[in-house]
Design a protein around this motif. Structure first.
Motif, PDB file in Angstrom:
ATOM      1  N   GLN A 137       0.832  -1.193   0.000  1.00  0.00           N
ATOM      2  CA  GLN A 137       0.000   0.000   0.000  1.00  0.00           C
ATOM      3  C   GLN A 137       0.873   1.252   0.000  1.00  0.00           C
ATOM      4  OE1 GLN A 137      -2.012  -1.543   3.534  1.00  0.00           O
ATOM      5  NE2 GLN A 137      -3.924  -0.965   2.528  1.00  0.00           N
ATOM      6  N   ASN A 138       0.460   2.249  -0.770  1.00  0.00           N
ATOM      7  CA  ASN A 138       1.185   3.505  -0.804  1.00  0.00           C
ATOM      8  C   ASN A 138       0.957   4.252   0.512  1.00  0.00           C
ATOM      9  OD1 ASN A 138       2.875   5.324  -2.065  1.00  0.00           O
ATOM     10  ND2 ASN A 138       1.201   6.435  -3.040  1.00  0.00           N
ATOM     11  N   CYS A 139       1.954   4.956   0.963  1.00  0.00           N
ATOM     12  CA  CYS A 139       1.892   5.757   2.196  1.00  0.00           C
ATOM     13  C   CYS A 139       1.601   4.903   3.429  1.00  0.00           C
ATOM     14  CB  CYS A 139       0.858   6.875   2.078  1.00  0.00           C
ATOM     15  SG  CYS A 139       1.200   8.037   0.766  1.00  0.00           S
ATOM     16  N   ALA A 140       2.150   3.714   3.476  1.00  0.00           N
ATOM     17  CA  ALA A 140       1.916   2.821   4.615  1.00  0.00           C
ATOM     18  C   ALA A 140       3.148   2.778   5.516  1.00  0.00           C
ATOM     19  CB  ALA A 140       1.580   1.418   4.130  1.00  0.00           C
ATOM     20  N   ILE A 141       2.898   2.501   6.763  1.00  0.00           N
ATOM     21  CA  ILE A 141       3.958   2.315   7.755  1.00  0.00           C
ATOM     22  C   ILE A 141       3.910   0.861   8.195  1.00  0.00           C
ATOM     23  CG2 ILE A 141       4.759   2.934  10.067  1.00  0.00           C
ATOM     24  CD1 ILE A 141       3.271   5.639   9.638  1.00  0.00           C
TER      25      ILE A 141
ATOM     26  N   VAL B  29      -6.919   6.015   8.756  1.00  0.00           N
ATOM     27  CA  VAL B  29      -6.008   4.921   8.445  1.00  0.00           C
ATOM     28  C   VAL B  29      -6.678   3.575   8.703  1.00  0.00           C
ATOM     29  CG1 VAL B  29      -3.920   6.248   8.942  1.00  0.00           C
ATOM     30  CG2 VAL B  29      -4.978   4.915  10.764  1.00  0.00           C
ATOM     31  N   ASP B  30      -6.159   2.561   8.050  1.00  0.00           N
ATOM     32  CA  ASP B  30      -6.526   1.179   8.337  1.00  0.00           C
ATOM     33  C   ASP B  30      -5.327   0.541   9.019  1.00  0.00           C
ATOM     34  OD1 ASP B  30      -9.101   1.146   7.102  1.00  0.00           O
ATOM     35  OD2 ASP B  30      -8.102   1.149   5.157  1.00  0.00           O
ATOM     36  N   ILE B  31      -5.579  -0.193  10.092  1.00  0.00           N
ATOM     37  CA  ILE B  31      -4.498  -0.835  10.834  1.00  0.00           C
ATOM     38  C   ILE B  31      -4.721  -2.346  10.813  1.00  0.00           C
ATOM     39  CG2 ILE B  31      -3.343  -1.072  13.061  1.00  0.00           C
ATOM     40  CD1 ILE B  31      -4.273   1.780  13.698  1.00  0.00           C
ATOM     41  N   THR B  32      -3.709  -3.066  10.359  1.00  0.00           N
ATOM     42  CA  THR B  32      -3.747  -4.530  10.413  1.00  0.00           C
ATOM     43  C   THR B  32      -2.551  -5.006  11.230  1.00  0.00           C
ATOM     44  OG1 THR B  32      -2.505  -4.716   8.335  1.00  0.00           O
ATOM     45  CG2 THR B  32      -4.904  -4.778   8.180  1.00  0.00           C
ATOM     46  N   GLU B  33      -2.724  -6.129  11.867  1.00  0.00           N
ATOM     47  CA  GLU B  33      -1.657  -6.674  12.708  1.00  0.00           C
ATOM     48  C   GLU B  33      -1.534  -8.163  12.473  1.00  0.00           C
ATOM     49  OE1 GLU B  33      -0.886  -7.365  17.428  1.00  0.00           O
ATOM     50  OE2 GLU B  33      -1.659  -5.400  16.828  1.00  0.00           O
ATOM     51  N   ASP B  34      -0.301  -8.642  12.432  1.00  0.00           N
ATOM     52  CA  ASP B  34      -0.081 -10.081  12.337  1.00  0.00           C
ATOM     53  C   ASP B  34       1.177 -10.449  13.119  1.00  0.00           C
ATOM     54  OD1 ASP B  34       1.094  -8.621  10.074  1.00  0.00           O
ATOM     55  OD2 ASP B  34       1.893 -10.543   9.456  1.00  0.00           O
ATOM     56  N   SER B  35       1.297 -11.717  13.436  1.00  0.00           N
ATOM     57  CA  SER B  35       2.462 -12.169  14.189  1.00  0.00           C
ATOM     58  C   SER B  35       3.591 -12.492  13.219  1.00  0.00           C
ATOM     59  CB  SER B  35       2.129 -13.399  15.028  1.00  0.00           C
ATOM     60  OG  SER B  35       1.764 -14.471  14.199  1.00  0.00           O
ATOM     61  N   VAL B  36       4.799 -12.321  13.699  1.00  0.00           N
ATOM     62  CA  VAL B  36       5.992 -12.637  12.918  1.00  0.00           C
ATOM     63  C   VAL B  36       6.570 -13.901  13.525  1.00  0.00           C
ATOM     64  CG1 VAL B  36       8.280 -11.852  12.218  1.00  0.00           C
ATOM     65  CG2 VAL B  36       6.412 -10.205  12.436  1.00  0.00           C
ATOM     66  N   ALA B  37       6.368 -14.996  12.833  1.00  0.00           N
ATOM     67  CA  ALA B  37       6.854 -16.291  13.331  1.00  0.00           C
ATOM     68  C   ALA B  37       8.221 -16.579  12.728  1.00  0.00           C
ATOM     69  CB  ALA B  37       5.877 -17.398  12.957  1.00  0.00           C
ATOM     70  N   ARG B  38       9.158 -16.917  13.544  1.00  0.00           N
ATOM     71  CA  ARG B  38      10.508 -17.234  13.071  1.00  0.00           C
ATOM     72  C   ARG B  38      10.672 -18.745  13.049  1.00  0.00           C
ATOM     73  NH1 ARG B  38      13.700 -12.836  12.951  1.00  0.00           N
ATOM     74  NH2 ARG B  38      15.599 -14.070  12.944  1.00  0.00           N
ATOM     75  N   SER B  39      11.355 -19.207  12.018  1.00  0.00           N
ATOM     76  CA  SER B  39      11.595 -20.647  11.924  1.00  0.00           C
ATOM     77  C   SER B  39      12.741 -21.034  12.847  1.00  0.00           C
ATOM     78  CB  SER B  39      11.938 -21.040  10.487  1.00  0.00           C
ATOM     79  OG  SER B  39      13.218 -20.554  10.150  1.00  0.00           O
ATOM     80  N   ASN B  40      12.837 -22.315  13.135  1.00  0.00           N
ATOM     81  CA  ASN B  40      13.922 -22.810  13.975  1.00  0.00           C
ATOM     82  C   ASN B  40      15.272 -22.732  13.275  1.00  0.00           C
ATOM     83  OD1 ASN B  40      12.183 -23.402  16.048  1.00  0.00           O
ATOM     84  ND2 ASN B  40      11.801 -25.475  15.331  1.00  0.00           N
ATOM     85  N   SER B  41      15.253 -22.541  11.945  1.00  0.00           N
ATOM     86  CA  SER B  41      16.509 -22.480  11.210  1.00  0.00           C
ATOM     87  C   SER B  41      17.129 -21.093  11.237  1.00  0.00           C
ATOM     88  CB  SER B  41      16.286 -22.897   9.754  1.00  0.00           C
ATOM     89  OG  SER B  41      15.431 -21.967   9.117  1.00  0.00           O
ATOM     90  N   GLN B  42      16.450 -20.113  11.795  1.00  0.00           N
ATOM     91  CA  GLN B  42      16.948 -18.745  11.808  1.00  0.00           C
ATOM     92  C   GLN B  42      18.037 -18.608  12.872  1.00  0.00           C
ATOM     93  OE1 GLN B  42      16.088 -16.413   9.689  1.00  0.00           O
ATOM     94  NE2 GLN B  42      17.381 -14.862  10.579  1.00  0.00           N
ATOM     95  N   PHE B  43      19.175 -18.038  12.481  1.00  0.00           N
ATOM     96  CA  PHE B  43      20.283 -17.878  13.413  1.00  0.00           C
ATOM     97  C   PHE B  43      20.512 -16.405  13.721  1.00  0.00           C
ATOM     98  CE2 PHE B  43      21.398 -22.176  13.627  1.00  0.00           C
ATOM     99  CZ  PHE B  43      21.245 -22.731  12.381  1.00  0.00           C
ATOM    100  N   GLY B  44      19.474 -15.704  14.105  1.00  0.00           N
ATOM    101  CA  GLY B  44      19.591 -14.291  14.430  1.00  0.00           C
ATOM    102  C   GLY B  44      20.171 -14.101  15.820  1.00  0.00           C
ATOM    103  N   LEU B  45      20.647 -12.912  16.089  1.00  0.00           N
ATOM    104  CA  LEU B  45      21.197 -12.580  17.394  1.00  0.00           C
ATOM    105  C   LEU B  45      20.261 -11.614  18.105  1.00  0.00           C
ATOM    106  CD1 LEU B  45      24.931 -11.881  16.452  1.00  0.00           C
ATOM    107  CD2 LEU B  45      23.990 -13.972  17.420  1.00  0.00           C
TER     108      LEU B  45
END
Length: 110
Positions: free
Chosen positions: A35-39, A76-92
């Motif tokens: 969407q244009n002008c979205a955050i 504005v329209d506000i939508t929310e969703d969860s960010v699921a990380r896989s077990n293979s992700q090696f983030g710090l």
């Protein structure tokens, strides 16, 4: 805390990285119309206040009628969703990243 103001192709790249999209799905995700002008706000804090070491939620705040140059509202329209990380992700986590970089001496701005 970081604010990035950018065009859609950069937002798509961030979205792919931050939501842990598998490489096989990159092409499909790249075609998703943004969407244009979205955050897009990514947070480590869940709705109940629990803070995690990695992103857990994304809220998209989109201006209604963004294509209308004469719009005089701020609805504005506000939508929310969860960010699921896989077990293979090696983030710090922030603490792990800080510990890793603190072992290197600063080479600029000394």
């Amino acid at each position: 805390r970081v604010v990035v103001v950018c065009h859609a192709h950069v937002m798509r790249a961030f979205r792919i990285i931050l939501t842990d999209v598998p490489p096989a799905e990159y092409a499909g995700q790249w075609k998703v119309k943004l969407q244009n002008c979205a955050i897009e706000w990514y947070t480590r804090r869940e709705a109940d206040g629990t803070v995690h070491s990695h992103f857990r939620r994304r809220q998209i705040i989109a201006l209604r009628d963004a294509s209308d140059l004469c719009a005089s509202h701020s609805e504005v329209d506000i939508t929310e969703d969860s960010v699921a990380r896989s077990n293979s992700q090696f983030g710090l986590s922030s603490e792990e990243l800080n510990a890793a970089i603190s072992s290197f001496s600063q080479s600029i701005n000394n």
